[in-house]
Design a protein around this motif. Structure first.
Motif, short mmCIF file in Angstrom:
data_model
loop_
_atom_site.label_atom_id
_atom_site.label_comp_id
_atom_site.label_asym_id
_atom_site.label_seq_id
_atom_site.Cartn_x
_atom_site.Cartn_y
_atom_site.Cartn_z
N GLY A 15 0.84 -1.19 0.00
CA GLY A 15 0.00 0.00 0.00
C GLY A 15 0.88 1.24 0.00
N SER A 16 0.67 2.11 0.96
CA SER A 16 1.48 3.33 1.05
C SER A 16 2.75 3.13 1.89
N LYS A 17 2.90 1.96 2.50
CA LYS A 17 4.06 1.69 3.35
C LYS A 17 5.23 1.21 2.50
N LYS A 18 6.33 1.94 2.54
CA LYS A 18 7.52 1.60 1.77
C LYS A 18 8.49 0.84 2.68
N VAL A 19 8.56 -0.49 2.48
CA VAL A 19 9.38 -1.34 3.35
C VAL A 19 10.82 -1.42 2.85
N LEU A 20 10.99 -1.63 1.55
CA LEU A 20 12.33 -1.61 0.94
C LEU A 20 12.38 -0.45 -0.04
N LYS A 28 28.16 -13.34 -2.77
CA LYS A 28 28.95 -14.25 -3.59
C LYS A 28 28.75 -15.70 -3.15
N GLU A 29 28.86 -16.59 -4.11
CA GLU A 29 28.71 -18.01 -3.88
C GLU A 29 29.70 -18.48 -2.82
N GLY A 30 29.20 -19.23 -1.83
CA GLY A 30 30.06 -19.81 -0.80
C GLY A 30 30.32 -18.92 0.39
N ASN A 31 29.77 -17.70 0.40
CA ASN A 31 29.98 -16.79 1.52
C ASN A 31 28.89 -16.93 2.58
N VAL A 32 29.21 -16.42 3.78
CA VAL A 32 28.20 -16.22 4.82
C VAL A 32 27.91 -14.73 4.87
N ALA A 33 26.68 -14.35 4.53
CA ALA A 33 26.26 -12.95 4.56
C ALA A 33 25.26 -12.76 5.68
N VAL A 34 25.53 -11.84 6.59
CA VAL A 34 24.61 -11.52 7.67
C VAL A 34 23.85 -10.25 7.30
N VAL A 35 22.51 -10.33 7.35
CA VAL A 35 21.66 -9.17 7.12
C VAL A 35 21.15 -8.72 8.48
N MET A 36 21.49 -7.50 8.86
CA MET A 36 21.16 -7.04 10.22
C MET A 36 20.56 -5.64 10.16
N GLY A 37 20.10 -5.19 11.31
CA GLY A 37 19.49 -3.88 11.42
C GLY A 37 18.37 -3.90 12.43
N PRO A 38 17.87 -2.71 12.81
CA PRO A 38 16.79 -2.64 13.79
C PRO A 38 15.54 -3.37 13.33
N SER A 39 14.68 -3.73 14.26
CA SER A 39 13.42 -4.39 13.93
C SER A 39 12.60 -3.50 13.00
N GLY A 40 11.92 -4.14 12.06
CA GLY A 40 11.03 -3.41 11.17
C GLY A 40 11.71 -2.72 10.01
N MET A 215 23.93 -4.05 6.52
CA MET A 215 23.08 -3.39 7.52
C MET A 215 21.98 -2.59 6.84
N LEU A 216 20.74 -2.92 7.20
CA LEU A 216 19.58 -2.20 6.69
C LEU A 216 19.12 -1.17 7.72
N TYR A 217 18.68 -0.05 7.21
CA TYR A 217 18.13 0.98 8.10
C TYR A 217 17.08 1.76 7.30
N ASP A 218 15.87 1.80 7.82
CA ASP A 218 14.78 2.52 7.18
C ASP A 218 14.57 2.03 5.74
N GLY A 219 14.71 0.70 5.55
CA GLY A 219 14.43 0.11 4.26
C GLY A 219 15.51 0.29 3.22
N LYS A 220 16.69 0.76 3.64
CA LYS A 220 17.80 0.98 2.72
C LYS A 220 19.05 0.28 3.23
N VAL A 221 20.01 0.06 2.33
CA VAL A 221 21.30 -0.49 2.74
C VAL A 221 22.15 0.65 3.29
N LEU A 222 22.40 0.61 4.59
CA LEU A 222 23.22 1.65 5.22
C LEU A 222 24.70 1.33 5.04
N ALA A 223 25.04 0.04 5.07
CA ALA A 223 26.42 -0.39 4.86
C ALA A 223 26.43 -1.83 4.40
#
Length: 248
Positions: A15-20, A28-40, A215-223
């Motif tokens: 709807g009007s909520k922009k999540v990403l 990359k293939e074979g890596n461990v990627a951690v996706v982190m950031g505040p709830s929501g 790191m995600l923040y406010d629906g964007k990649v912060l780092a």
């Protein structure tokens, strides 16, 4: 190493909520990627896009060369066979013993004999550090929280997926059990050659396992950097999250 997962200017609106809001990153293939950031901030939404449970409002999600947003149901089904999902609370079937839980995907997706299925169940249990003869006949409620998580991971890897998605794998565990699960993620990456995507709030454990931390923040990649970057970065938002300051 080739890129196995790519997010290209991905937006997701409910709807009007922009999540990403314009995510760009590659894993990359074979890596461990951690996706982190505040709830929501969109972490679970990212996972759902990888397996095609959600489709981007704008942008492209490419997994193993397949544009998930444009794929038909048959292509998505084939892709999902290559992806294992370790749910936050294990999602083991309470009415089934551990053997039946772990063998379930093989019974659903292969024509293996009973002997072959048992052989594969034993292999998977041994890979996650559980003794098959001691746990196969038990029900999930008879295992500790850490053992339940390992049993759930054994079920996740039974089809030998190319990609494993972990949703808060150390949530609710004590420090010893958390460390064991973290070491298991790295072990499976090395021994099975899997690519791992880990949704996590556990910063200490993330530093132990990650090749890449997004790191995600406010629906964007912060780092989107290596762990070393996060240890020394002076960005106040990142520092608040890494240091566990509650104002974030």
């Amino acid at each position: 190493m080739s890129n196995i997962i790519e997010f290209k200017n991905v937006h997701k609106y409910f709807g009007s909520k922009k999540v990403l809001q314009g995510l760009n990153f590659t894993i990359k293939e074979g890596n461990v990627a951690v996706v982190m950031g505040p709830s929501g901030t969109g972490k679970s939404t990212v996972i759902k896009h990888i397996v095609g449970l959600l489709r981007a409002t704008k942008g492209e999600v490419i997994v193993e060369g397949i544009d998930v947003g444009e794929a038909d149901e048959k292509a998505l089904l084939e892709l999902r066979k290559k992806i294992g999902f370790a749910f936050q609370f294990g999602a083991l079937f309470d009415s089934m013993n551990i053997y039946d839980n772990i063998s379930f995907p093989l019974k659903e997706h292969t024509n293996y004999t009973k002997e072959k299925i048992k052989e594969e169940v034993i292999k998977s249990l041994e890979l996650v550090g559980l003794l098959p003869d001691e746990v196969m006949h038990l029900f999930p409620h008879e295992l500790s929280g850490g053992m339940q998580k390992r049993a759930a991971i054994a079920r996740t890897i039974i089809l030998r997926p190319d990609i494993i998605l972990y949703d808060e794998p150390t949530s609710g565990l004590d420090p010893i059990a958390s460390d064991l699960i973290s070491r298991l993620i790295v072990k499976l990456q090395r021994e099975l050659g899997t690519t791992s995507v880990v949704i996590s709030h556990d910063i200490n454990e993330s530093f132990k396992i990650a090749d890449q931390m997004i790191m995600l923040y406010d629906g964007k990649v912060l780092a989107d950097e290596t762990p070393d970057f996060y240890r020394t970065v002076d960005n106040p938002i990142i520092r608040q999250f890494i240091d566990g300051i509650s104002e974030l």
